[in-house]
Design a protein around this motif. Structure first.
Motif, short mmCIF file in Angstrom:
data_model
loop_
_atom_site.label_atom_id
_atom_site.label_comp_id
_atom_site.label_asym_id
_atom_site.label_seq_id
_atom_site.Cartn_x
_atom_site.Cartn_y
_atom_site.Cartn_z
N ALA A 184 0.82 -1.21 0.00
CA ALA A 184 0.00 0.00 0.00
C ALA A 184 0.86 1.26 0.00
O ALA A 184 0.54 2.25 -0.67
CB ALA A 184 -0.93 0.00 1.22
N THR B 289 2.18 1.77 -3.38
CA THR B 289 1.09 2.26 -4.23
C THR B 289 0.91 3.76 -4.06
O THR B 289 0.76 4.50 -5.04
CB THR B 289 -0.21 1.53 -3.87
N ALA B 290 0.93 4.23 -2.81
CA ALA B 290 0.78 5.66 -2.55
C ALA B 290 1.94 6.46 -3.13
O ALA B 290 1.76 7.54 -3.70
CB ALA B 290 0.68 5.91 -1.04
N SER C 256 3.81 5.57 -5.66
CA SER C 256 3.68 5.54 -7.12
C SER C 256 2.68 6.59 -7.60
O SER C 256 2.89 7.26 -8.62
CB SER C 256 3.24 4.15 -7.59
N ALA C 257 1.58 6.74 -6.84
CA ALA C 257 0.60 7.79 -7.17
C ALA C 257 1.24 9.16 -7.09
O ALA C 257 1.02 10.03 -7.95
CB ALA C 257 -0.59 7.70 -6.21
N VAL D 156 -4.35 7.33 -13.66
CA VAL D 156 -3.69 6.19 -13.00
C VAL D 156 -3.25 6.58 -11.60
O VAL D 156 -3.35 5.80 -10.65
CB VAL D 156 -2.48 5.71 -13.84
N SER D 157 -2.78 7.82 -11.44
CA SER D 157 -2.38 8.30 -10.11
C SER D 157 -3.54 8.24 -9.13
O SER D 157 -3.38 7.79 -7.99
CB SER D 157 -1.86 9.74 -10.23
N VAL E 42 -6.24 6.32 -9.32
CA VAL E 42 -6.56 4.91 -9.06
C VAL E 42 -5.66 4.36 -7.96
O VAL E 42 -6.12 3.72 -7.01
CB VAL E 42 -6.41 4.07 -10.35
N LEU E 43 -4.37 4.62 -8.07
CA LEU E 43 -3.41 4.15 -7.06
C LEU E 43 -3.67 4.80 -5.72
O LEU E 43 -3.56 4.16 -4.66
CB LEU E 43 -1.99 4.43 -7.53
N VAL F 105 -6.66 3.12 -4.02
CA VAL F 105 -6.28 1.81 -3.50
C VAL F 105 -5.49 1.97 -2.20
O VAL F 105 -5.71 1.23 -1.23
CB VAL F 105 -5.45 1.04 -4.55
N ALA F 106 -4.58 2.94 -2.15
CA ALA F 106 -3.81 3.17 -0.93
C ALA F 106 -4.72 3.64 0.21
O ALA F 106 -4.51 3.26 1.37
CB ALA F 106 -2.72 4.21 -1.20
N THR G 185 -2.06 8.23 3.76
CA THR G 185 -1.93 8.25 2.29
C THR G 185 -1.58 9.65 1.81
O THR G 185 -0.73 9.82 0.93
CB THR G 185 -3.25 7.79 1.64
#
Length: 354
Positions: A8, A11-12, A14-15, A231-232, A234-235, A238-239, A248
């Motif tokens: 997670a 993922t954060a 990456s966003a 995409v940012s 979306v990530l 999810v986070a 987050t």
């Protein structure tokens, strides 16, 4: 638990990387387009691109999609609508207007307020738990962002700066409202925001006298929006499910670091000492967050929602459809009341009072 939280966090981050990379590109595009046109094309690219992805996903596994499809509950619609208006319409418009009259360094400095305002709203309004270690981690990350973007000699608050502060407040509200619907399909959430916010901003741009640029410029803007806004997001959603809003938002606050790194790649030069100190402060903040261990006896009330899950201690339920046994999977399910104790974050299953 550790591997899930680690995933997670990545993922954060990456966003944050995708959003940070979009900021210098937005500044470059503003030279040939109006602020509302840039915002509109960014979000339209996000919505269209994610929409194509959703359709492709349905064709790839039609049987599984039919068995596990779900819709937003009526009670969630106001939260989603508020998030779209605040973060998808008002926020980008204010940012683009502010960018057009504010130096890039000042803009980067002010954008650090999003993480601060997100955390304050999460802690004060939604009562998300916070301890000293998490607070200090947030302070370190924000301090790194301030150092990264500080320009000595610039004083005063311009109208453009106030617009950017307003954009940060809109996104902070957006982040906290999105938390209320984060158990739903992240691609659908981001797609809806793009498909609504994009046309609204484009309509404002055209109504104020702007015209569409060349096809190449439109394509470049939409692709940038798909990555940096679509995409940012979306990530980010999810986070949110696994980390909560404030944490987050803290990880997302390292976006300026990625923005500066992208700028150095586009316009090569040796990073300054300030860049490395800022990076170290942000790394310290992330480390403090990763060291957090929040554990106590807590009670889960009955809950019904839908999200991607495995059959762990929180997901012991029957299936009302043919279940082939594959995990993780997505479908509406019910959580029965349970009281237990374990380390946890303010994720979608642990939003209890303390």
């Amino acid at each position: 638990m550790n591997s899930r939280i680690g995933a997670a966090v990545l993922t954060a981050l990456s966003a944050a990387a995708l959003f940070g990379a979009a900021t210098p590109l937005a500044k470059a595009l503003l030279g040939s387009m109006s602020p509302f046109m840039v915002a509109g094309l960014f979000y339209l690219g996000s919505g269209v691109g994610l929409g194509v992805g959703i359709i492709a996903r349905r064709f790839r596994r039609p049987a599984a999609q039919a068995a596990t499809s779900h819709h937003f509950r009526k009670a969630e619609v106001p939260w989603l609508a508020g998030a779209i208006v605040a973060g998808g319409v008002a926020g980008p418009a204010l940012l683009m207007l502010g960018l057009s009259s504010t130096p890039a360094a000042t803009t980067s400095l002010l954008l650090n307020l999003e993480g601060v305002l997100t955390a304050v709203i999460a802690w004060v309004v939604f009562r998300e738990n916070v301890d000293l270690q998490v607070f200090l981690g947030m302070v370190a990350i924000v301090a790194g962002g301030v150092m990264l973007s500080w320009t000595p000699g610039e004083t005063g608050v311009s109208a453009g700066a106030l617009l950017i502060v307003g954009a940060c407040l809109c996104w902070a509200v957006d982040n906290n409202l999105t938390r209320k619907v984060s158990a739903n399909d992240a691609m659908v959430i981001a797609c809806l925001k793009g498909l609504i916010a994009g046309p609204v901003n484009l309509a404002i741009a055209i109504a104020t006298g702007a015209s569409l640029p060349s096809a190449i410029t439109v394509g470049a803007a939409m692709l940038t929006g798909l990555a940096g806004y679509g995409v940012s997001l979306v990530l980010f959603v999810v986070a949110l499910r696994h980390l909560g809003t404030a944490r987050t938002g803290a990880y997302f606050s390292v976006a300026p670091l990625f923005g500066v790194a992208i700028s150095l790649l586009i316009w090569p030069e040796l990073p300054s000492t300030t860049f490395w100190i800022a990076g170290a402060l942000m790394a310290l903040g992330i480390w403090l967050h990763l060291r957090e261990r929040h554990e106590h006896e807590h009670t889960h009330e009955r809950m019904e929602h839908s999200h991607r899950h495995r059959h762990d201690e929180h997901h012991q339920h029957e299936h009302d459809f043919p279940y082939p046994g594959d995990e993780p999977h997505t479908h509406p399910h019910v959580h029965l009341p349970i009281t237990h104790s374990h380390a946890h974050f303010p994720d979608i299953h642990h939003r209890h009072q303390h």
